[in-house]
Design an enzyme around this catalytic site. Sequence first.
Site, PDB file in Angstrom:
ATOM      1  CB  THR A  14      59.798  74.029  52.720  1.00  0.00           C
ATOM      2  OG1 THR A  14      60.034  74.105  54.130  1.00  0.00           O
ATOM      3  CG2 THR A  14      61.103  73.829  51.988  1.00  0.00           C
ATOM      4  N   GLY A  15      57.278  76.366  53.559  1.00  0.00           N
ATOM      5  CA  GLY A  15      55.892  76.479  54.016  1.00  0.00           C
ATOM      6  C   GLY A  15      54.985  76.987  52.899  1.00  0.00           C
ATOM      7  NE  ARG A  42      62.749  73.536  61.766  1.00  0.00           N
ATOM      8  CZ  ARG A  42      61.663  74.229  62.065  1.00  0.00           C
ATOM      9  NH1 ARG A  42      61.764  75.436  62.550  1.00  0.00           N
ATOM     10  NH2 ARG A  42      60.462  73.725  61.870  1.00  0.00           N
ATOM     11  CD  GLN A 125      52.604  84.871  56.430  1.00  0.00           C
ATOM     12  OE1 GLN A 125      52.812  85.140  55.256  1.00  0.00           O
ATOM     13  NE2 GLN A 125      52.394  83.637  56.849  1.00  0.00           N
ATOM     14  CE  LYS A 129      49.344  82.993  68.491  1.00  0.00           C
ATOM     15  NZ  LYS A 129      50.199  82.020  69.170  1.00  0.00           N
ATOM     16  CE1 TYR A 164      51.976  85.171  65.194  1.00  0.00           C
ATOM     17  CE2 TYR A 164      49.783  86.113  65.396  1.00  0.00           C
ATOM     18  CZ  TYR A 164      50.614  85.094  64.965  1.00  0.00           C
ATOM     19  OH  TYR A 164      50.069  84.021  64.320  1.00  0.00           O
ATOM     20  CB  SER A 195      52.283  75.020  56.527  1.00  0.00           C
ATOM     21  OG  SER A 195      52.914  75.745  55.509  1.00  0.00           O
TER      22      SER A 195
END
Length: 372
Positions: A14-15, A42, A125, A129, A164, A195
């Site tokens: 859903t992002g 979620r 993804q 950063k 990451y 998001s």
Amino acid sequence: MEQTNRVALIVGVTGMVGVAFTEALKKPTALGGPWTVYGVSRRPLPTWFPSSLLDKHIMLDTLNQQQTHEIMAPLSSQITHVFWVALQVNESEQVNISLNSTMLSNVLNALTSSPNSKLSHVTLQTGTKQYLGPIFDPSLSAQLVPRDAPFIEDYPRLSFPNFYYALEDILTSYSKSLTYSIHRSSSIIGASTRSYFNTLLTLCVYALVCKHQNYPFRYPGNNYSWEHFWDMSDARVLVEQQIWASVTDKAKNEAFNCTNGDVFTWKMIWKVLCDTFGVEFVPFDEKEKFDFVDFMKDKGEVWDGIVEENGLYKTKMEEITCFDALGQVLKLEIQHVCSMNKSREFGFHGYANTLKSIPEWVQKLREMKILS
């Protein structure tokens, strides 16, 4: 890969990028298609979500190991590709490492637990950063020295904790049984209310509040970002690159930057936003002190009024915006630009015109009844 019956699992469906994945994989022209598409989130799907494009929606808290195993293990004989666009955010980078590593490990363990597992490729993804360090962790941010721009994929890791890096290490630990690809985005532009770091929606809410209350639409960053080069990642380009990497042998087990391939200054973006929302362009003046976070902190009721008046999808301003994070990013004194050379050399040529794609996404958000 000979297999034609590909089943995609989008984790974080859903992002902004999850929504774009759902639409891209179901196109008749989708690379590697036809795809069967499963999506994990979620919470229940929002009404604006194109649920008819999902073959299966799975509501699941991937932090819960038992629940993840019970739901995912039976699907291990079907799912061939995982597209990982899920995110948990905490201001402590050590907590980010714990949360995000747990989620990815729980899903991969469940999907590889069976001898009949069909999982062959995972895309992950991440973002810039990688080159900046944990800029939102207050205990670390003052110590960071970012890599030089343009950011290049084979720069060595910075000597700071970074979730990451942890997620990349988890993926490489599975390299005997499956392939992977890593996709480092810049600020993402797309359409979703779900998001965490949603630059475009944050700026759109700010513009609508200023217009509604007759405030000047002032730039919340510094003179450096106003005048220097930046880049962005259109959700459609991110999805195109990840699908390409997932079915292209040459791209396996590689990391790629993924941006639109152009650069802009925030002064240029500001003019586009002013045109899109019909607000007056106010040139940036560093002498005028403006606290963006403080200005927006009591505007929740104004946003509620805009939602009500225009019959929009019900959102709470605090849940769909990231004023604090955006304010920090726009005060960085770096050129925020990624090199796309490696991606092009490997054969991916997707791109977007950032200044054109912003009004396109605003129009999409209006069609979804998220914006007026």
